[in-house]
Enzyme design. Structure first.
Site, PDB file in Angstrom:
ATOM      1  N   SER A  61      11.969   2.189 -39.990  1.00  0.00           N
ATOM      2  CA  SER A  61      11.470   1.977 -38.617  1.00  0.00           C
ATOM      3  C   SER A  61      11.382   3.272 -37.808  1.00  0.00           C
ATOM      4  CB  SER A  61      12.327   0.932 -37.903  1.00  0.00           C
ATOM      5  OG  SER A  61      12.265  -0.312 -38.591  1.00  0.00           O
ATOM      6  N   GLU A 115      11.794  -2.119 -51.822  1.00  0.00           N
ATOM      7  CA  GLU A 115      10.924  -3.281 -52.114  1.00  0.00           C
ATOM      8  C   GLU A 115      10.696  -3.416 -53.618  1.00  0.00           C
ATOM      9  OE1 GLU A 115       7.756  -2.189 -49.451  1.00  0.00           O
ATOM     10  OE2 GLU A 115       9.067  -2.577 -47.738  1.00  0.00           O
ATOM     11  N   GLY A 148      11.149  -1.913 -41.970  1.00  0.00           N
ATOM     12  CA  GLY A 148      10.209  -2.917 -41.470  1.00  0.00           C
ATOM     13  C   GLY A 148      10.844  -3.922 -40.527  1.00  0.00           C
ATOM     14  N   HIS A 197      11.757   2.531 -54.394  1.00  0.00           N
ATOM     15  CA  HIS A 197      11.736   1.957 -53.039  1.00  0.00           C
ATOM     16  C   HIS A 197      12.464   0.614 -53.053  1.00  0.00           C
ATOM     17  CE1 HIS A 197      10.210   0.214 -49.334  1.00  0.00           C
ATOM     18  NE2 HIS A 197       9.919   1.443 -48.952  1.00  0.00           N
ATOM     19  N   LYS A 243       2.091   1.338 -48.570  1.00  0.00           N
ATOM     20  CA  LYS A 243       2.397   0.066 -49.255  1.00  0.00           C
ATOM     21  C   LYS A 243       1.100  -0.655 -49.649  1.00  0.00           C
ATOM     22  CE  LYS A 243       6.642  -0.092 -46.621  1.00  0.00           C
ATOM     23  NZ  LYS A 243       7.697  -0.897 -46.041  1.00  0.00           N
ATOM     24  N   GLU A 291      16.927   5.306 -47.241  1.00  0.00           N
ATOM     25  CA  GLU A 291      16.282   4.202 -46.545  1.00  0.00           C
ATOM     26  C   GLU A 291      17.217   2.996 -46.518  1.00  0.00           C
ATOM     27  OE1 GLU A 291      11.765   4.853 -46.479  1.00  0.00           O
ATOM     28  OE2 GLU A 291      12.242   3.510 -48.116  1.00  0.00           O
ATOM     29  N   ASN A 319       4.147   5.952 -46.278  1.00  0.00           N
ATOM     30  CA  ASN A 319       4.048   5.001 -47.387  1.00  0.00           C
ATOM     31  C   ASN A 319       3.203   3.826 -46.916  1.00  0.00           C
ATOM     32  OD1 ASN A 319       4.430   3.162 -49.447  1.00  0.00           O
ATOM     33  ND2 ASN A 319       6.591   2.800 -48.997  1.00  0.00           N
TER      34      ASN A 319
HETATM   35  C1  PEP Z   1       9.439   2.232 -45.875  1.00  0.00           C
HETATM   36  O1  PEP Z   1       9.018   1.220 -46.372  1.00  0.00           O
HETATM   37  O2  PEP Z   1       9.620   3.214 -46.595  1.00  0.00           O
HETATM   38  C2  PEP Z   1       9.737   2.228 -44.452  1.00  0.00           C
HETATM   39  C3  PEP Z   1      10.581   3.110 -44.016  1.00  0.00           C
HETATM   40  O3  PEP Z   1       9.112   1.280 -43.684  1.00  0.00           O
HETATM   41  P1  PEP Z   1       9.161   1.150 -42.084  1.00  0.00           P
HETATM   42  O4  PEP Z   1       8.890   2.520 -41.527  1.00  0.00           O
HETATM   43  O5  PEP Z   1       8.059   0.183 -41.749  1.00  0.00           O
HETATM   44  O6  PEP Z   1      10.502   0.645 -41.717  1.00  0.00           O
END
Ligand code: PEP
Length: 250
Positions: A213, A97, A173, A95, A12, A167, A10
Site C-alpha cells: 500500500s 500472491e 492491497g 510474491h 499484476k 512485503e 508490479n
Molecule cells: C504488491 O503486490 O507487491 C503490492 C505491494 O501491492 P499494493 O501496493 O497494492 O499493496
C-alpha cells in the site's frame, strides 16, 4: 553506504497490451528523476511491446514470475531466457500472491531464483509475514526461514546480484501500510540476516524494497528510512500520476 533507490511497479493481472504500452510510455515521458531506478512489471504478454516502447529510456522491465526450466514440455510456463529475450532485465519471485494462490514454496522460490540468475536476470525476491505471524511475534523468524529457503545454495557472487522486497502480507492491497518503524526494523533484520548468511559487503549493498500500500502520500516517509531502498508498488503503479508521484516523493 548509499544504495541507489528503486521504485518498481508490479502491474499484476492488469492492463491490455495497448494499455501497458501507454502506461509505460507515460511514465517514461514524464520521468524527471535520473538518480533512482524505475522498473515496471507488466503481464507476460505485454513485456516485449513495453520493452520496445521503452527502448532508449532508463525504465527497466521485469517479469512477474518465471519457471525454472529453460524450455520443453511445460505448457503455459515462461522461462528466464524467454523473459530476457523479450526485453526484461529483472524478475519478481515469490510474491505472496504466488505463495497464497499458486502454492509456491521456499523450494520453488529457490529454483526460480537460481534459474533467474542463470539467465542473467536480477531476481526481486519477495518475503513477508502474515498478520497472524506478526501478532505472534514471529516476523523475524518467518523472514529468516523464507530467506534461508529461497536463497539456499547461492554463492556470494550470486547473492550480490539480488534485490529483496519486504512485503508484509497484511499490507498488500489492503490500504494498511507498515509504519516507517515497522518497515525499517524488518528491513534491518533482513539486512542483518544477509550479512550473517553471506558477508558484510552483501549486507551493506543489498537493496531492500518495501511493498504494501505504498502511495504518493506515504512514500517519502518510508523511503527516507535507513534500510528502505525503494518500493515495490502494486495498486498505485497502475496510473502514471500515482506512480510518478511516488517516484517524485522518493
Ligand atoms: C504488491 O503486490 O507487491 C503490492 C505491494 O501491492 P499494493 O501496493 O497494492 O499493496
Amino acid at each position: 553506504m548509499s544504495r541507489r533507490l528503486m521504485v518498481a511497479g508490479n502491474w499484476k493481472l492488469n492492463k491490455t497490451v495497448d494499455e501497458s504500452v501507454a502506461l509505460a510510455s507515460a511514465v517514461a515521458q514524464n520521468l524527471k528523476r535520473d538518480d533512482l531506478d524505475v522498473l515496471v512489471a507488466p503481464t507476460f504478454v505485454a513485456i516485449h511491446p513495453v520493452a520496445q516502447a521503452l527502448a532508449g529510456s532508463p525504465l527497466l522491465v521485469a517479469g512477474q514470475n518465471l519457471y525454472w526450466q529453460d524450455k520443453g514440455a511445460f505448457t503455459a510456463e515462461i522461462s528466464g531466457p524467454l523473459l530476457k529475450a523479450a526485453g526484461a532485465s529483472h524478475v519478481i519471485i515469490g510474491h505472496s500472491e504466488r505463495r497464497q494462490f499458486f502454492a509456491e514454496t521456499e523450494k520453488t522460490v529457490n529454483l526460480r531464483v537460481t534459474a533467474a540468475l542463470q539467465a542473467g536476470l536480477t531476481p526481486i525476491v519477495c518475503v513477508g509475514e502474515t498478520l497472524e505471524e506478526r501478532e505472534a511475534n514471529q516476523t523475524d523468524g518467518v523472514l529468516e526461514s523464507q530467506l534461508a529457503g529461497g536463497l539456499a545454495g547461492l554463492s556470494l557472487e550470486q547473492a550480490a546480484k539480488l534485490i529483496i522486497a519486504y512485503e508484509p502480507v497484511w499490507a498488500i492491497g489492503t490500504g494498511k501500510t507498515a509504519s516507517e518503524d515497522q518497515a525499517d526494523q524488518a528491513h534491518a533484520a533482513i539486512r542483518a540476516w544477509m550479512g550473517r548468511r553471506f558477508d558484510k559487503a552483501v549486507e551493506n549493498s543489498v537493496r531492500i524494497l518495501y511493498g504494501g500500500s505504498v502511495k504518493p502520500a506515504n512514500a517519502a516517509g518510508l523511503l527516507n528510512r535507513e534500510h528502505v531502498d525503494g518500493a515495490l508498488v502494486g495498486g498505485a503503479s497502475l496510473t502514471a500520476e500515482d506512480f510518478l508521484g511516488i517516484i517524485e516523493a522518493a
